[in-house]
Design a protein around this motif. Structure first.
Motif, short mmCIF file in Angstrom:
data_model
loop_
_atom_site.label_atom_id
_atom_site.label_comp_id
_atom_site.label_asym_id
_atom_site.label_seq_id
_atom_site.Cartn_x
_atom_site.Cartn_y
_atom_site.Cartn_z
N ARG A 213 52.36 56.36 32.35
CA ARG A 213 52.72 57.77 32.31
C ARG A 213 51.75 58.61 33.12
NH1 ARG A 213 52.91 61.42 26.83
NH2 ARG A 213 54.02 63.22 27.69
N LEU A 214 50.46 58.38 32.92
CA LEU A 214 49.46 59.16 33.65
C LEU A 214 49.48 58.82 35.14
CD1 LEU A 214 47.22 61.22 33.58
CD2 LEU A 214 45.61 59.39 33.02
N THR A 215 49.71 57.56 35.48
CA THR A 215 49.81 57.16 36.89
C THR A 215 50.90 57.97 37.60
OG1 THR A 215 49.03 54.91 36.48
CG2 THR A 215 50.34 55.25 38.47
N VAL A 216 52.03 58.12 36.94
CA VAL A 216 53.15 58.87 37.53
C VAL A 216 52.77 60.34 37.71
CG1 VAL A 216 55.50 59.70 37.13
CG2 VAL A 216 54.93 57.31 36.69
N ILE A 223 47.84 62.25 44.21
CA ILE A 223 46.54 61.65 43.92
C ILE A 223 46.62 60.13 44.09
CG2 ILE A 223 44.81 61.27 42.13
CD1 ILE A 223 45.63 64.04 41.01
N THR A 224 45.68 59.58 44.80
CA THR A 224 45.62 58.13 45.00
C THR A 224 45.04 57.45 43.77
OG1 THR A 224 45.39 58.32 47.40
CG2 THR A 224 44.60 56.29 46.40
N THR A 236 48.19 47.38 35.34
CA THR A 236 49.27 48.27 34.93
C THR A 236 49.31 49.51 35.81
OG1 THR A 236 49.14 47.54 32.62
CG2 THR A 236 50.20 49.66 33.03
N ALA A 237 48.15 50.09 36.08
CA ALA A 237 48.07 51.26 36.96
C ALA A 237 48.54 50.93 38.37
CB ALA A 237 46.64 51.79 36.98
N HIS A 238 48.10 49.80 38.90
CA HIS A 238 48.51 49.40 40.24
C HIS A 238 50.03 49.18 40.32
CE1 HIS A 238 44.53 49.11 41.91
NE2 HIS A 238 44.15 48.13 41.11
N ARG A 239 50.56 48.46 39.34
CA ARG A 239 52.00 48.17 39.36
C ARG A 239 52.83 49.45 39.33
NH1 ARG A 239 51.28 43.49 35.41
NH2 ARG A 239 51.50 41.60 36.68
N GLU A 240 52.42 50.39 38.49
CA GLU A 240 53.18 51.63 38.38
C GLU A 240 53.08 52.45 39.65
OE1 GLU A 240 55.87 53.97 36.21
OE2 GLU A 240 55.10 51.92 35.94
N ALA A 241 51.91 52.44 40.27
CA ALA A 241 51.75 53.15 41.54
C ALA A 241 52.65 52.54 42.61
CB ALA A 241 50.29 53.11 41.98
N LEU A 242 52.67 51.23 42.69
CA LEU A 242 53.51 50.55 43.67
C LEU A 242 54.98 50.81 43.40
CD1 LEU A 242 51.60 47.14 43.81
CD2 LEU A 242 51.74 48.81 45.67
N ARG A 243 55.37 50.76 42.14
CA ARG A 243 56.77 50.94 41.77
C ARG A 243 57.28 52.32 42.17
NH1 ARG A 243 60.14 52.49 37.60
NH2 ARG A 243 58.47 53.48 36.42
N ASN A 244 56.39 53.30 42.15
CA ASN A 244 56.78 54.67 42.48
C ASN A 244 56.44 55.07 43.91
OD1 ASN A 244 57.75 56.23 39.85
ND2 ASN A 244 56.13 54.81 39.23
N GLY A 245 55.89 54.15 44.67
CA GLY A 245 55.57 54.45 46.06
C GLY A 245 54.34 55.31 46.25
N PHE A 246 53.42 55.28 45.28
CA PHE A 246 52.19 56.06 45.39
C PHE A 246 51.09 55.24 46.09
CE2 PHE A 246 53.61 57.85 41.05
CZ PHE A 246 54.43 58.80 41.66
N ASN A 247 50.13 55.94 46.64
CA ASN A 247 48.97 55.27 47.23
C ASN A 247 48.12 54.63 46.13
OD1 ASN A 247 49.56 56.02 49.87
ND2 ASN A 247 48.38 57.91 49.74
N THR A 248 47.65 53.42 46.39
CA THR A 248 46.75 52.78 45.42
C THR A 248 45.71 51.93 46.14
OG1 THR A 248 46.66 51.48 43.37
CG2 THR A 248 48.20 50.73 45.06
N GLN A 273 49.93 45.03 51.53
CA GLN A 273 50.97 45.51 52.43
C GLN A 273 51.18 47.02 52.32
OE1 GLN A 273 52.59 43.59 54.71
NE2 GLN A 273 51.18 41.97 54.06
N LYS A 274 51.08 47.55 51.11
CA LYS A 274 51.46 48.95 50.88
C LYS A 274 50.28 49.87 50.57
CE LYS A 274 55.94 47.49 49.03
NZ LYS A 274 56.84 47.50 47.84
N GLY A 275 49.16 49.30 50.18
CA GLY A 275 47.99 50.09 49.84
C GLY A 275 46.76 49.56 50.53
N LEU A 276 45.67 49.44 49.79
CA LEU A 276 44.41 48.96 50.37
C LEU A 276 43.64 48.14 49.36
CD1 LEU A 276 42.33 49.12 52.74
CD2 LEU A 276 41.34 51.10 51.56
#
Length: 410
Positions: A213-216, A223-224, A236-248, A273-276
């Motif tokens: 919830r907070l990641t979203v 916010i990265t 959990t934080a990384h997965r949620e960021a990736l699922r929503n297309g956020f930087n992580t 592939q999508k973050g760093l």
């Protein structure tokens, strides 16, 4: 003098710059007969472009051979990469930590060219004498380290502290390592709005839910999300960021070629592939248990704030809280944690300067109020209203427990 001919002539400093080496190294190559100057004059030594290009081609061939050749392999083709290789070799050969070696290596770099491979005959003896190590041992460790570096990917990068590519946030801290090894989107190192979400590896379902919830909410504000790719809260934080297309950004406690824990390999590969993915550990250095708490200093250094989602008395998340407070960064903890009698760390960290949060919106407001970074007011208000809307149909008590019940250990 013919204008075209003049363009083909280089004085020592120009020749060294053209070859990407120091004048000290250039002079050594001349003495060894590996580069032949065109002429020596009272004004300085002159080199012809053809001779310099011949040396460049030899360097290219040597680099290809030393790396096993072939396209797609990591190339030791810059001063920074070679220096990192030398540094990693010494860590292994001397059996010391990076922290102990760093100041010694800096002193040595004032006396010798550390951007030359230490197995080069022009510098090997200098290493042997300065670091009081056997030559055979040093060269053996170099060969093993070189093979380990060759297993990095062609697109991986090594960034040296003090260079323009080094993340400015991390550079401000005492925990900034001499080298960073990165895989993925380098631009994320310069994100100005970064928050780390950390906590227990054995996280409760409620804590994971609140982390999502907070990641979203953070991601929706641009916010990265930074975390350590461990089990539980981190992944959990990384997965949620990736699922929503956020930087992580994942700051790992191993080198780039390792996937730990194995169950998170797929997530790490997706972040590549999508973050760093960031590591302070070279591929030549064997992973130690103390690498993991050490990387918390880098994770905190890359973040403007750390939120402890859930933690026990011995959690590694508390190591990061210590680093964050020393670095002058915000540390946020849930109010509900203060009510748990079986753990004492929440009250201790509040006394040290940590801030207490009750609702997800509190995190955004505290960050804005602390001037760590500015959130667009309109965007921020939309997010807070959305948070309040989310809670309209929830019992009041459940909202005050948004972080979730803390556990007594990891």
């Amino acid at each position: 003098m013919d204008k075209n001919l003049a363009n083909d002539l280089y004085f020592s400093k120009e020749a060294a710059d053209y070859l990407g080496i120091t004048t000290q190294r250039l002079n050594a190559l001349v003495k060894e007969g590996k580069i032949e100057p065109l002429k020596k004059t009272p004004s300085g030594t002159i080199f012809h472009i053809d001779e310099l290009n011949k040396r460049k081609e030899e360097q290219r061939i040597f680099s290809k051979v030393s790396q096993g050749g072939g396209k797609g392999m990591f190339q030791l083709d810059s001063k920074t990469k070679i220096e990192a290789l030398n540094f990693a070799t010494l860590i292994n050969a001397l059996e010391i930590t990076e922290q102990r070696l760093d100041p010694q290596f800096s002193d040595f770099s004032e006396k010798a060219d550390v951007s030359v491979p230490l197995n080069d005959s022009t510098v090997t003896d200098s290493y042997v004498e300065f670091f009081a190590i056997g030559k055979d041992r040093l060269l053996r460790e170099f060969a093993m380290a070189e093979r380990a570096f060759s297993r990095l990917r062609e697109t991986d990068e090594i960034i040296k502290r003090g260079s323009q590519d080094y993340p400015p946030l991390l550079a401000q801290t005492e925990q900034a390592p001499r080298f960073l090894y990165i895989r993925g989107k380098k631009a994320l190192l310069f994100e100005k709005r970064t928050v780390a979400l950390v906590g227990s590896r054995q996280a409760s379902d409620k804590a994971k839910e609140n982390t999502q919830r907070l990641t979203v909410k953070l991601g929706n504000n641009g916010i990265t999300i930074v975390s350590g790719l461990a089990k539980g809260i981190d992944v959990t934080a990384h997965r949620e960021a990736l699922r929503n297309g956020f930087n992580t950004i994942a700051v790992i406690g191993t080198n780039l070629n390792q996937y730990y824990p194995a169950e998170n390999k797929a997530v790490q590969m997706e972040i590549e592939q999508k973050g760093l993915v960031v590591s302070q550990f070279s591929p030549a250095n064997k992973t130690q248990r103390w690498f993991f708490p050490l990387r918390n200093g880098v994770m905190s250094g890359l973040s403007l704030a750390t939120v402890i989602m859930e933690a026990g008395e011995t959690s590694g998340a508390l190591k990061q809280a210590d680093f964050a407070l020393k670095q002058g960064r915000e540390v946020l903890i849930p109010r509900s944690a203060l009510d748990i009698k079986t753990i004492s760390w929440p009250a201790k960290y509040v006394k040290k300067g940590a801030k207490v949060v009750t609702y997800p919106k509190d995190v955004l407001e505290l960050l804005a109020e602390s001037n760590i970074f500015k959130v667009d007011e309109k965007y921020k208000q939309q997010t807070i209203e959305d948070l309040l809307e989310d809670g309209k149909n929830e019992p009041k008590q459940s909202k005050t427990q948004w972080i979730g019940q803390m556990v007594s250990g990891e």
